[in-house]
Design a protein around this motif. Structure first.
Motif, mmCIF file in Angstrom:
data_model
loop_
_atom_site.group_PDB
_atom_site.id
_atom_site.type_symbol
_atom_site.label_atom_id
_atom_site.label_comp_id
_atom_site.label_asym_id
_atom_site.label_seq_id
_atom_site.Cartn_x
_atom_site.Cartn_y
_atom_site.Cartn_z
ATOM 1 N N MET A 1 0.376 -1.183 -0.046
ATOM 2 C CA MET A 1 -0.312 0.020 0.174
ATOM 3 C C MET A 1 1.033 1.120 0.399
ATOM 4 O O MET A 1 2.058 1.359 0.885
ATOM 5 C CB MET A 1 -0.636 -0.254 1.298
ATOM 6 N N PRO A 2 0.627 2.228 -0.485
ATOM 7 C CA PRO A 2 1.062 3.834 -0.766
ATOM 8 C C PRO A 2 1.076 4.391 0.152
ATOM 9 O O PRO A 2 0.076 3.813 0.434
ATOM 10 C CB PRO A 2 1.127 4.369 -2.590
ATOM 11 N N SER A 3 1.955 4.653 0.570
ATOM 12 C CA SER A 3 2.522 5.784 1.363
ATOM 13 C C SER A 3 0.450 7.262 1.710
ATOM 14 O O SER A 3 0.536 7.170 0.394
ATOM 15 C CB SER A 3 3.707 6.922 2.036
ATOM 16 N N ALA A 4 0.567 7.211 2.966
ATOM 17 C CA ALA A 4 -1.335 8.374 2.743
ATOM 18 C C ALA A 4 -0.912 9.721 2.246
ATOM 19 O O ALA A 4 0.325 10.206 2.108
ATOM 20 C CB ALA A 4 -1.252 8.727 4.437
ATOM 21 N N THR A 5 -1.743 10.587 1.225
ATOM 22 C CA THR A 5 -1.787 11.695 0.171
ATOM 23 C C THR A 5 -2.154 12.752 1.622
ATOM 24 O O THR A 5 -2.566 11.891 2.510
ATOM 25 C CB THR A 5 -2.727 10.877 -0.588
ATOM 26 N N TYR A 6 -2.020 13.803 0.991
ATOM 27 C CA TYR A 6 -1.802 14.752 1.949
ATOM 28 C C TYR A 6 -3.810 14.624 2.549
ATOM 29 O O TYR A 6 -4.306 14.880 2.987
ATOM 30 C CB TYR A 6 -1.840 16.086 1.521
ATOM 31 N N GLU A 7 -4.468 14.359 1.132
ATOM 32 C CA GLU A 7 -5.812 14.794 1.651
ATOM 33 C C GLU A 7 -6.097 13.415 2.717
ATOM 34 O O GLU A 7 -7.530 13.924 2.931
ATOM 35 C CB GLU A 7 -6.825 13.976 0.164
ATOM 36 N N GLN A 8 -5.994 12.099 2.575
ATOM 37 C CA GLN A 8 -6.308 10.826 3.836
ATOM 38 C C GLN A 8 -5.896 11.809 4.658
ATOM 39 O O GLN A 8 -6.440 11.753 5.875
ATOM 40 C CB GLN A 8 -5.415 9.893 3.558
ATOM 41 N N ILE B 1 2.383 16.751 10.474
ATOM 42 C CA ILE B 1 2.431 18.208 10.532
ATOM 43 C C ILE B 1 1.754 18.376 8.818
ATOM 44 O O ILE B 1 2.915 18.161 8.031
ATOM 45 C CB ILE B 1 3.644 18.684 11.129
ATOM 46 N N THR B 2 0.895 19.483 9.164
ATOM 47 C CA THR B 2 0.091 19.771 7.212
ATOM 48 C C THR B 2 0.810 20.710 6.819
ATOM 49 O O THR B 2 0.361 21.643 8.287
ATOM 50 C CB THR B 2 -1.251 19.118 6.728
ATOM 51 N N ASN B 3 1.082 21.348 6.038
ATOM 52 C CA ASN B 3 1.296 23.039 5.536
ATOM 53 C C ASN B 3 -0.357 22.533 4.486
ATOM 54 O O ASN B 3 -1.107 22.437 3.854
ATOM 55 C CB ASN B 3 1.827 23.074 4.713
ATOM 56 N N ARG B 4 -1.834 23.172 5.749
ATOM 57 C CA ARG B 4 -3.112 23.533 4.580
ATOM 58 C C ARG B 4 -3.288 24.482 3.519
ATOM 59 O O ARG B 4 -3.618 24.074 2.976
ATOM 60 C CB ARG B 4 -3.789 23.787 6.202
ATOM 61 N N THR B 5 -2.139 25.521 3.680
ATOM 62 C CA THR B 5 -2.668 26.721 2.646
ATOM 63 C C THR B 5 -1.605 25.849 1.557
ATOM 64 O O THR B 5 -2.672 26.320 0.456
ATOM 65 C CB THR B 5 -1.081 28.145 3.086
ATOM 66 N N ARG B 6 -0.874 25.104 1.401
ATOM 67 C CA ARG B 6 -0.175 24.504 -0.201
ATOM 68 C C ARG B 6 -0.670 22.951 -0.321
ATOM 69 O O ARG B 6 -0.206 22.176 -0.761
ATOM 70 C CB ARG B 6 1.386 24.342 0.362
ATOM 71 N N GLY B 7 -1.400 22.646 1.162
ATOM 72 C CA GLY B 7 -2.147 21.555 0.743
ATOM 73 C C GLY B 7 -0.732 19.712 0.656
ATOM 74 O O GLY B 7 -0.632 18.797 -0.522
#
Length: 165
Positions: free
Chosen positions: A1-8, A105-111
């Motif tokens: 299984m590939p690593s999680a995406t930003y969306e996930q 830790i996500t950068n929500r501005t840049r996705g």
């Protein structure tokens, strides 16, 4: 299984939110390592307090706490002034006396996923300051969190740290 995406990752429960201010920047004009560390560390501690049965009263009432034994941070994208940061603290694995957590830790501005901070915390008797097993009620909450946090995604973990069996 590939690593999680930003969306996930962005669909995981949000533990903390921040906006990168000038006080968070280093000489390179992006968020300094110390702030990633603080944001991730505080989010994991908050998760322990709020969801995993170890509230602020845990030491006073039960004489128990956790001590950080190991950490690993991996930086994947920059965060600059004005960017909105989201921190998703998840329980990854546990043994009788330790828990492996991650702060995504996500950068929500840049996705983008900006940083993955992993931590191993050892459960201790605060009086002796020696490792002891989690109480049954806390262990059950941790087990439920591990099962529920990321059941359908592959976490982007380093493989550098893990619970010793």
């Amino acid at each position: 299984m590939p690593s999680a995406t930003y969306e996930q990752i962005s669909l995981l429960p949000l533990t903390a939110e921040h906006v990168v201010g000038p006080e968070h920047l280093d000489v390179n004009g992006h968020m300094n390592i110390g702030h990633y560390f603080a944001f991730g560390g505080h989010a994991m501690w908050d998760r322990n307090r709020q969801d995993l049965g170890m509230p602020d009263s845990y030491i006073a009432e039960r004489g128990l706490s956790t001590f950080t034994a190991e950490q690993h941070l991996r930086y994947l994208a920059e965060a600059v002034e004005g960017d909105e940061i989201g921190v998703h603290a998840v329980a990854v694995d546990a043994g009788a006396k330790a828990i492996h957590m991650a702060a995504l830790i996500t950068n929500r501005t840049r996705g983008q996923l900006a940083c993955v901070m992993e931590s191993i915390a050892v459960h201790v008797d605060f009086g002796t300051r020696r490792p002891v097993p989690f109480p049954d009620d806390v262990a059950a909450l941790i087990a439920a969190a591990i099962e529920g946090d990321c059941v359908d995604i592959e976490l982007p973990l380093s493989g550098a740290i893990a619970i010793r069996r």
